[in-house]
Motif scaffolding. Structure first.
Motif, PDB file in Angstrom:
ATOM      1  N   ARG A 137     -24.903  -5.746  -5.340  1.00 34.34           N
ATOM      2  CA  ARG A 137     -24.239  -7.053  -5.214  1.00 34.34           C
ATOM      3  C   ARG A 137     -23.503  -7.177  -3.893  1.00 34.34           C
ATOM      4  N   ALA A 138     -22.811  -6.113  -3.487  1.00 37.71           N
ATOM      5  CA  ALA A 138     -22.034  -6.169  -2.246  1.00 37.71           C
ATOM      6  C   ALA A 138     -22.937  -6.370  -1.033  1.00 37.71           C
ATOM      7  N   ILE A 139     -24.070  -5.686  -0.991  1.00 36.25           N
ATOM      8  CA  ILE A 139     -24.999  -5.845   0.121  1.00 36.25           C
ATOM      9  C   ILE A 139     -25.568  -7.263   0.143  1.00 36.25           C
ATOM     10  N   ALA A 140     -25.861  -7.797  -1.044  1.00 39.97           N
ATOM     11  CA  ALA A 140     -26.334  -9.182  -1.106  1.00 39.97           C
ATOM     12  C   ALA A 140     -25.283 -10.126  -0.511  1.00 39.97           C
ATOM     13  N   ARG A 141     -24.009  -9.881  -0.820  1.00 43.62           N
ATOM     14  CA  ARG A 141     -22.942 -10.729  -0.270  1.00 43.62           C
ATOM     15  C   ARG A 141     -22.768 -10.493   1.228  1.00 43.62           C
ATOM     16  N   ASP A 142     -22.997  -9.267   1.693  1.00 41.87           N
ATOM     17  CA  ASP A 142     -22.949  -9.004   3.132  1.00 41.87           C
ATOM     18  C   ASP A 142     -23.969  -9.853   3.887  1.00 41.87           C
ATOM     19  N   CYS A 143     -25.124 -10.027   3.285  1.00 39.05           N
ATOM     20  CA  CYS A 143     -26.260 -10.590   4.005  1.00 39.05           C
ATOM     21  C   CYS A 143     -26.458 -12.083   3.790  1.00 39.05           C
ATOM     22  N   PHE A 144     -25.976 -12.627   2.676  1.00 38.15           N
ATOM     23  CA  PHE A 144     -26.303 -14.008   2.338  1.00 38.15           C
ATOM     24  C   PHE A 144     -25.073 -14.755   1.851  1.00 38.15           C
ATOM     25  N   GLN A 145     -25.203 -16.072   1.815  1.00 38.47           N
ATOM     26  CA  GLN A 145     -24.152 -16.907   1.245  1.00 38.47           C
ATOM     27  C   GLN A 145     -24.765 -18.211   0.744  1.00 38.47           C
ATOM     28  N   GLY A 146     -23.997 -18.979  -0.005  1.00 39.41           N
ATOM     29  CA  GLY A 146     -24.450 -20.274  -0.489  1.00 39.41           C
ATOM     30  C   GLY A 146     -25.683 -20.173  -1.368  1.00 39.41           C
ATOM     31  N   PRO A 147     -26.588 -21.165  -1.280  1.00 41.36           N
ATOM     32  CA  PRO A 147     -27.788 -21.160  -2.122  1.00 41.36           C
ATOM     33  C   PRO A 147     -28.641 -19.903  -1.953  1.00 41.36           C
ATOM     34  N   ARG A 291     -29.223 -25.887  -6.309  1.00 40.72           N
ATOM     35  CA  ARG A 291     -29.295 -26.673  -5.078  1.00 40.72           C
ATOM     36  C   ARG A 291     -29.320 -28.169  -5.370  1.00 40.72           C
ATOM     37  N   ARG A 292     -29.895 -28.553  -6.502  1.00 39.66           N
ATOM     38  CA  ARG A 292     -30.015 -29.977  -6.817  1.00 39.66           C
ATOM     39  C   ARG A 292     -28.783 -30.536  -7.512  1.00 39.66           C
ATOM     40  N   TRP A 293     -28.246 -29.777  -8.484  1.00 40.27           N
ATOM     41  CA  TRP A 293     -27.172 -30.297  -9.321  1.00 40.27           C
ATOM     42  C   TRP A 293     -25.821 -29.641  -9.061  1.00 40.27           C
ATOM     43  N   GLY A 294     -25.797 -28.601  -8.261  1.00 41.90           N
ATOM     44  CA  GLY A 294     -24.555 -27.883  -8.013  1.00 41.90           C
ATOM     45  C   GLY A 294     -24.440 -26.668  -8.920  1.00 41.90           C
ATOM     46  N   ALA A 295     -24.008 -25.539  -8.363  1.00 39.16           N
ATOM     47  CA  ALA A 295     -23.955 -24.291  -9.119  1.00 39.16           C
ATOM     48  C   ALA A 295     -23.061 -24.374 -10.357  1.00 39.16           C
ATOM     49  N   PRO A 296     -21.837 -24.933 -10.266  1.00 37.04           N
ATOM     50  CA  PRO A 296     -20.997 -24.971 -11.469  1.00 37.04           C
ATOM     51  C   PRO A 296     -21.617 -25.760 -12.624  1.00 37.04           C
ATOM     52  N   ARG A 297     -22.252 -26.884 -12.321  1.00 36.09           N
ATOM     53  CA  ARG A 297     -22.860 -27.679 -13.398  1.00 36.09           C
ATOM     54  C   ARG A 297     -23.998 -26.905 -14.079  1.00 36.09           C
ATOM     55  N   VAL A 298     -24.837 -26.283 -13.272  1.00 37.54           N
ATOM     56  CA  VAL A 298     -25.956 -25.520 -13.846  1.00 37.54           C
ATOM     57  C   VAL A 298     -25.432 -24.290 -14.583  1.00 37.54           C
ATOM     58  N   GLY A 299     -24.380 -23.662 -14.034  1.00 40.44           N
ATOM     59  CA  GLY A 299     -23.776 -22.532 -14.725  1.00 40.44           C
ATOM     60  C   GLY A 299     -23.231 -22.913 -16.084  1.00 40.44           C
ATOM     61  N   MET A 300     -22.539 -24.047 -16.159  1.00 41.68           N
ATOM     62  CA  MET A 300     -22.021 -24.497 -17.450  1.00 41.68           C
ATOM     63  C   MET A 300     -23.155 -24.813 -18.411  1.00 41.68           C
ATOM     64  N   ALA A 301     -24.235 -25.418 -17.902  1.00 40.08           N
ATOM     65  CA  ALA A 301     -25.389 -25.667 -18.760  1.00 40.08           C
ATOM     66  C   ALA A 301     -25.929 -24.361 -19.330  1.00 40.08           C
ATOM     67  N   LEU A 408     -14.265 -27.830 -13.171  1.00 38.32           N
ATOM     68  CA  LEU A 408     -13.271 -28.827 -12.782  1.00 38.32           C
ATOM     69  C   LEU A 408     -12.907 -28.714 -11.313  1.00 38.32           C
ATOM     70  N   GLN A 409     -12.873 -27.507 -10.800  1.00 41.07           N
ATOM     71  CA  GLN A 409     -12.552 -27.313  -9.383  1.00 41.07           C
ATOM     72  C   GLN A 409     -13.611 -27.979  -8.516  1.00 41.07           C
ATOM     73  N   ARG A 410     -14.897 -27.826  -8.864  1.00 42.34           N
ATOM     74  CA  ARG A 410     -15.968 -28.441  -8.092  1.00 42.34           C
ATOM     75  C   ARG A 410     -15.930 -29.972  -8.230  1.00 42.34           C
ATOM     76  N   VAL A 411     -15.651 -30.462  -9.439  1.00 39.13           N
ATOM     77  CA  VAL A 411     -15.556 -31.911  -9.635  1.00 39.13           C
ATOM     78  C   VAL A 411     -14.423 -32.473  -8.789  1.00 39.13           C
ATOM     79  N   GLY A 412     -13.314 -31.717  -8.721  1.00 40.25           N
ATOM     80  CA  GLY A 412     -12.191 -32.167  -7.910  1.00 40.25           C
ATOM     81  C   GLY A 412     -12.544 -32.233  -6.439  1.00 40.25           C
ATOM     82  N   LYS A 413     -13.342 -31.268  -5.951  1.00 40.76           N
ATOM     83  CA  LYS A 413     -13.747 -31.275  -4.550  1.00 40.76           C
ATOM     84  C   LYS A 413     -14.652 -32.473  -4.254  1.00 40.76           C
ATOM     85  N   VAL A 414     -15.564 -32.743  -5.189  1.00 41.92           N
ATOM     86  CA  VAL A 414     -16.475 -33.875  -4.992  1.00 41.92           C
ATOM     87  C   VAL A 414     -15.708 -35.191  -4.979  1.00 41.92           C
ATOM     88  N   ALA A 415     -14.718 -35.289  -5.916  1.00 41.10           N
ATOM     89  CA  ALA A 415     -13.923 -36.512  -5.993  1.00 41.10           C
ATOM     90  C   ALA A 415     -13.082 -36.676  -4.723  1.00 41.10           C
TER      91      ALA A 415
END
Length: 415
Positions: A137-147, A291-301, A408-415
């Protein structure tokens, strides 16, 4: 060649575009997946061999449970030390060292003349596996970010789910053909091959200018800050609860399906292998949906889908039959395949400057809940099917509540 990833220095919690300069190649994916899956492979591949091991070592089959519990305990605690040290000294010493230790533990298990020596070998295996799991996991975070980070972790998690899915069938075949000791030789050889692959294809991913202090006070402060940071603790708790339910299934499935429903060990192995396809498909969709709906929304689903599977298990807990039980488990696994990579990416992404520590604390939480999940099946004074249903429904409900602040944090950022 040594394809080392290099980036300029950044401040704490940076997630700038410059942070993702590595390319996700098939070779790197195989490497990260192998590092993450070794621990699960080493555990589940030996389950079908328990009867043969018990006969050969002249112990009761239930005594072999110590080979599992000792592994989980060392695996969980060891991560807390490996992560911060890897943030200080770099990834490479602990990847190579962990794989060497893991292989040595496998050799000890393969020649073990007694249960005591076998447990010792498993403890040594766990010391090596905890390093590889944290650093995948740490190496993945070293090398990539976002989607790209979400996509990478999704593919790695698929491999980690495939290991417990396919490894019982592999363990059964190895035991029948060559005896149970060959299982440990196989995983030791796998570790050596992964070590060569890492050294030749990737190498160090944490440059010196991004390393942190390894003083005990600094390590304690890092864990304290992470535990109190809602950006980490809420998604980490969500993923860990769902993982606990998953390992509870591994612990309960033999009693429910074989003893309760009369399914053969071969049938159980086939079902485990089939579940991999569910996690595979769900994991492949996670990055695209995020990428289409946002990570938090898909995670909650994903959490809600897993909870629906828990509710279905609860409704049939009194007298489950094979088809509905397997369908409910499949529904749970489909949701888990979404929330696991997405929740992991959300938890790690803000902490690029301490990815090892964040990955270690997340791994510790996951293995702690895994131990609780497997322990609850036998500890509760009810049947295993009922205990598992209560555990999945309760665990996923708490997981959903823990993920609400992330949404809620992501919804707040979008708002």
């Amino acid at each position: 060649m040594d394809d080392t990833v290099r980036r300029p220095a950044k401040g704490a919690d940076s997630t700038s575009a410059a942070d993702a300069v590595a390319t996700l190649t098939a070779g790197r994916l195989v490497l990260l997946a192998s590092l993450g899956a070794l621990g699960a492979l080493a555990t589940n591949i030996m389950l079908p061999a328990f009867a043969a091991m018990a006969r050969d070592l002249a112990v009761a089959p239930r005594d072999l449970a110590w080979t599992l519990s000792s592994f989980f305990i060392v695996f969980a605690v060891g991560q807390l030390f490996v992560g911060p040290l890897a943030d200080t000294l770099g990834r490479a010493p602990f990847v190579i060292g962990g794989l060497v230790v893991f292989a040595a533990g496998g050799v000890i298990c393969a020649v073990a003349p007694s249960l005591t020596v076998l447990i010792a070998g498993r403890v040594i295996q766990a010391l090596g596996a905890c390093a590889t799991s944290v650093l995948a996991r740490a190496i993945a975070r070293d090398c990539f970010q976002g989607p790209e980070l979400t996509r990478t972790l999704a593919l790695v998690m698929i491999a980690m789910a495939a290991a417990p899915g396919f490894s019982p069938a592999l363990g059964t075949a190895m035991t029948l053909l060559f005896g149970w000791r060959s299982i440990f030789v196989l995983v030791a050889v796998a570790a050596v091959l992964v070590a060569f692959h890492y050294r030749l294809s990737l190498g160090e991913t944490l440059p010196p200018d991004r390393r942190r202090s390894a003083r005990p006070s600094a390590i304690a402060r890092t864990y304290g800050e992470l535990a109190l940071d809602p950006r980490f603790i809420f998604p980490a708790l969500t993923v860990s609860l769902v993982i606990g339910c998953l390992y509870g299934f591994f612990g309960a499935a033999p009693a429910i399906l074989m003893n309760g429903m009369g399914i053969s060990s071969t049938g159980l192995s086939i079902f485990f292998a089939a579940t991999v396809l569910v996690v595979f498909g769900s994991g492949l969709m996670a990055g695209r949906l995020a990428r289409r709906w946002g990570a938090p929304r898909v995670g909650m689903a994903g959490v809600l889908i897993a909870m629906a599977g828990g509710l279905w298990l609860f409704l049939q807990a009194g007298a489950p039959t094979p088809a509905p039980f397997m369908a409910a488990v499949t529904l749970f696994l489909g949701g888990m395949g979404l929330i696991n990579p997405i929740g992991t990416a959300i938890a790690l992404e803000p902490f690029g400057d301490r990815a090892g520590g964040a990955s270690a604390l997340l791994g510790f939480m996951q293995m702690t809940f895994a131990a609780l999940g497997t322990g609850m099946i036998g500890a509760l004074p009810i049947g295993p099917a009922t205990a598992y249903a209560w555990m999945v429904l309760g665990g996923t409900m708490i997981a959903a509540a823990a993920f609400v602040p992330v949404l809620l944090q992501r919804v707040g950022k979008v708002a």
